[in-house]
Motif scaffolding. Structure first.
Motif, PDB file in Angstrom:
ATOM      1  N   TYR A  14      60.039  24.621  68.285  1.00  0.00           N
ATOM      2  CA  TYR A  14      60.473  24.458  66.901  1.00  0.00           C
ATOM      3  C   TYR A  14      61.673  23.505  66.902  1.00  0.00           C
ATOM      4  O   TYR A  14      62.816  23.926  66.699  1.00  0.00           O
ATOM      5  CB  TYR A  14      60.871  25.809  66.297  1.00  0.00           C
ATOM      6  N   PRO A  15      61.433  22.208  67.159  1.00  0.00           N
ATOM      7  CA  PRO A  15      62.538  21.256  67.289  1.00  0.00           C
ATOM      8  C   PRO A  15      63.453  21.205  66.073  1.00  0.00           C
ATOM      9  O   PRO A  15      64.663  21.057  66.217  1.00  0.00           O
ATOM     10  CB  PRO A  15      61.847  19.910  67.507  1.00  0.00           C
ATOM     11  N   GLU A  16      62.889  21.353  64.877  1.00  0.00           N
ATOM     12  CA  GLU A  16      63.712  21.283  63.670  1.00  0.00           C
ATOM     13  C   GLU A  16      64.704  22.441  63.590  1.00  0.00           C
ATOM     14  O   GLU A  16      65.754  22.321  62.968  1.00  0.00           O
ATOM     15  CB  GLU A  16      62.829  21.238  62.405  1.00  0.00           C
ATOM     16  N   ILE A  26      62.499  34.293  71.930  1.00  0.00           N
ATOM     17  CA  ILE A  26      62.990  33.130  71.195  1.00  0.00           C
ATOM     18  C   ILE A  26      64.259  32.621  71.863  1.00  0.00           C
ATOM     19  O   ILE A  26      65.182  33.388  72.131  1.00  0.00           O
ATOM     20  CB  ILE A  26      63.277  33.487  69.727  1.00  0.00           C
ATOM     21  N   ILE A  27      64.289  31.310  72.100  1.00  0.00           N
ATOM     22  CA  ILE A  27      65.440  30.671  72.727  1.00  0.00           C
ATOM     23  C   ILE A  27      66.025  29.663  71.743  1.00  0.00           C
ATOM     24  O   ILE A  27      65.297  28.831  71.202  1.00  0.00           O
ATOM     25  CB  ILE A  27      65.036  29.912  74.015  1.00  0.00           C
ATOM     26  N   SER A  28      67.330  29.747  71.500  1.00  0.00           N
ATOM     27  CA  SER A  28      68.046  28.726  70.721  1.00  0.00           C
ATOM     28  C   SER A  28      68.773  27.836  71.719  1.00  0.00           C
ATOM     29  O   SER A  28      69.370  28.328  72.672  1.00  0.00           O
ATOM     30  CB  SER A  28      69.068  29.374  69.791  1.00  0.00           C
ATOM     31  N   TYR A  29      68.708  26.518  71.476  1.00  0.00           N
ATOM     32  CA  TYR A  29      69.343  25.581  72.412  1.00  0.00           C
ATOM     33  C   TYR A  29      69.795  24.350  71.650  1.00  0.00           C
ATOM     34  O   TYR A  29      69.009  23.731  70.928  1.00  0.00           O
ATOM     35  CB  TYR A  29      68.357  25.200  73.517  1.00  0.00           C
ATOM     36  N   ALA A  30      71.057  23.975  71.803  1.00  0.00           N
ATOM     37  CA  ALA A  30      71.614  22.833  71.084  1.00  0.00           C
ATOM     38  C   ALA A  30      71.162  21.494  71.669  1.00  0.00           C
ATOM     39  O   ALA A  30      71.206  20.475  70.985  1.00  0.00           O
ATOM     40  CB  ALA A  30      73.141  22.903  71.087  1.00  0.00           C
ATOM     41  N   GLY A  31      70.712  21.494  72.911  1.00  0.00           N
ATOM     42  CA  GLY A  31      70.291  20.257  73.564  1.00  0.00           C
ATOM     43  C   GLY A  31      68.862  19.874  73.218  1.00  0.00           C
ATOM     44  O   GLY A  31      68.276  20.362  72.248  1.00  0.00           O
ATOM     45  N   GLU A  32      68.282  19.018  74.055  1.00  0.00           N
ATOM     46  CA  GLU A  32      66.908  18.560  73.849  1.00  0.00           C
ATOM     47  C   GLU A  32      65.930  19.710  74.117  1.00  0.00           C
ATOM     48  O   GLU A  32      65.982  20.358  75.160  1.00  0.00           O
ATOM     49  CB  GLU A  32      66.602  17.397  74.791  1.00  0.00           C
ATOM     50  N   ILE A  33      65.059  19.958  73.166  1.00  0.00           N
ATOM     51  CA  ILE A  33      64.080  21.043  73.279  1.00  0.00           C
ATOM     52  C   ILE A  33      63.011  20.623  74.293  1.00  0.00           C
ATOM     53  O   ILE A  33      62.469  19.522  74.204  1.00  0.00           O
ATOM     54  CB  ILE A  33      63.444  21.350  71.898  1.00  0.00           C
ATOM     55  N   PRO A  34      62.690  21.516  75.253  1.00  0.00           N
ATOM     56  CA  PRO A  34      61.661  21.157  76.245  1.00  0.00           C
ATOM     57  C   PRO A  34      60.287  21.052  75.605  1.00  0.00           C
ATOM     58  O   PRO A  34      60.071  21.501  74.478  1.00  0.00           O
ATOM     59  CB  PRO A  34      61.729  22.309  77.249  1.00  0.00           C
TER      60      PRO A  34
END
Length: 137
Positions: free
Chosen positions: A73-75, A100-108
């Motif tokens: 869910y890049p957005e 569910i993982i939240s990540y501020a960097g580039e989404i894999p």
């Protein structure tokens, strides 16, 4: 210079340097307090199922987890991770078998096998999510 004076200068120098080193670590800004300062603070989780079975045991802890990206869910800057079992879990209908993982960097990318480190954060009325601080392929 007498030996006594040299010894005093030596100990004063050590005292001053140790004070500088100590004050540097005490005054260091805490940018992200969720990043563990000691690797022994990171709990190695063997699989996603371990978190799904008993999530409360991981609340507030920094964990390390290796699994497959099952949804992205890049957005929202989020993605799901599931256990690596032929990726039959990597479908929308099996989202309950993922975290569910939240990540501020580039989404894999979808189906990437990755290692994350992050904190398990409980949410009001919604279970929990993992706030990842690192994501590695």
């Amino acid at each position: 210079m007498t030996r006594f004076v040299r010894i005093i200068i030596f100990f004063l120098t050590l005292f001053i340097l140790s004070g500088i080193a100590t004050s540097a670590t005490l005054n260091e800004p805490l940018i992200n307090q969720s990043i563990p300062r000691n690797l022994s603070e990171v709990v190695e989780v063997p699989d996603v199922q371990s978190i799904l079975t008993n999530p409360t045991q991981y609340y507030g802890k920094t964990i390390s987890l290796k699994a497959v990206v099952s949804m992205t869910y890049p957005e929202k800057k989020q993605f799901n991770m599931a256990d690596r079992v032929g990726c039959s879990l990597c479908t929308a209908k099996n989202a309950k078998n993922s975290v569910i993982i939240s990540y501020a960097g580039e989404i894999p990318k979808y189906l990437d096998i990755i290692q994350i480190t992050g904190e398990v954060i409980p949410e009001k009325n919604k279970g929990y999510h993992i706030n990842a601080t690192t994501v590695k392929k």
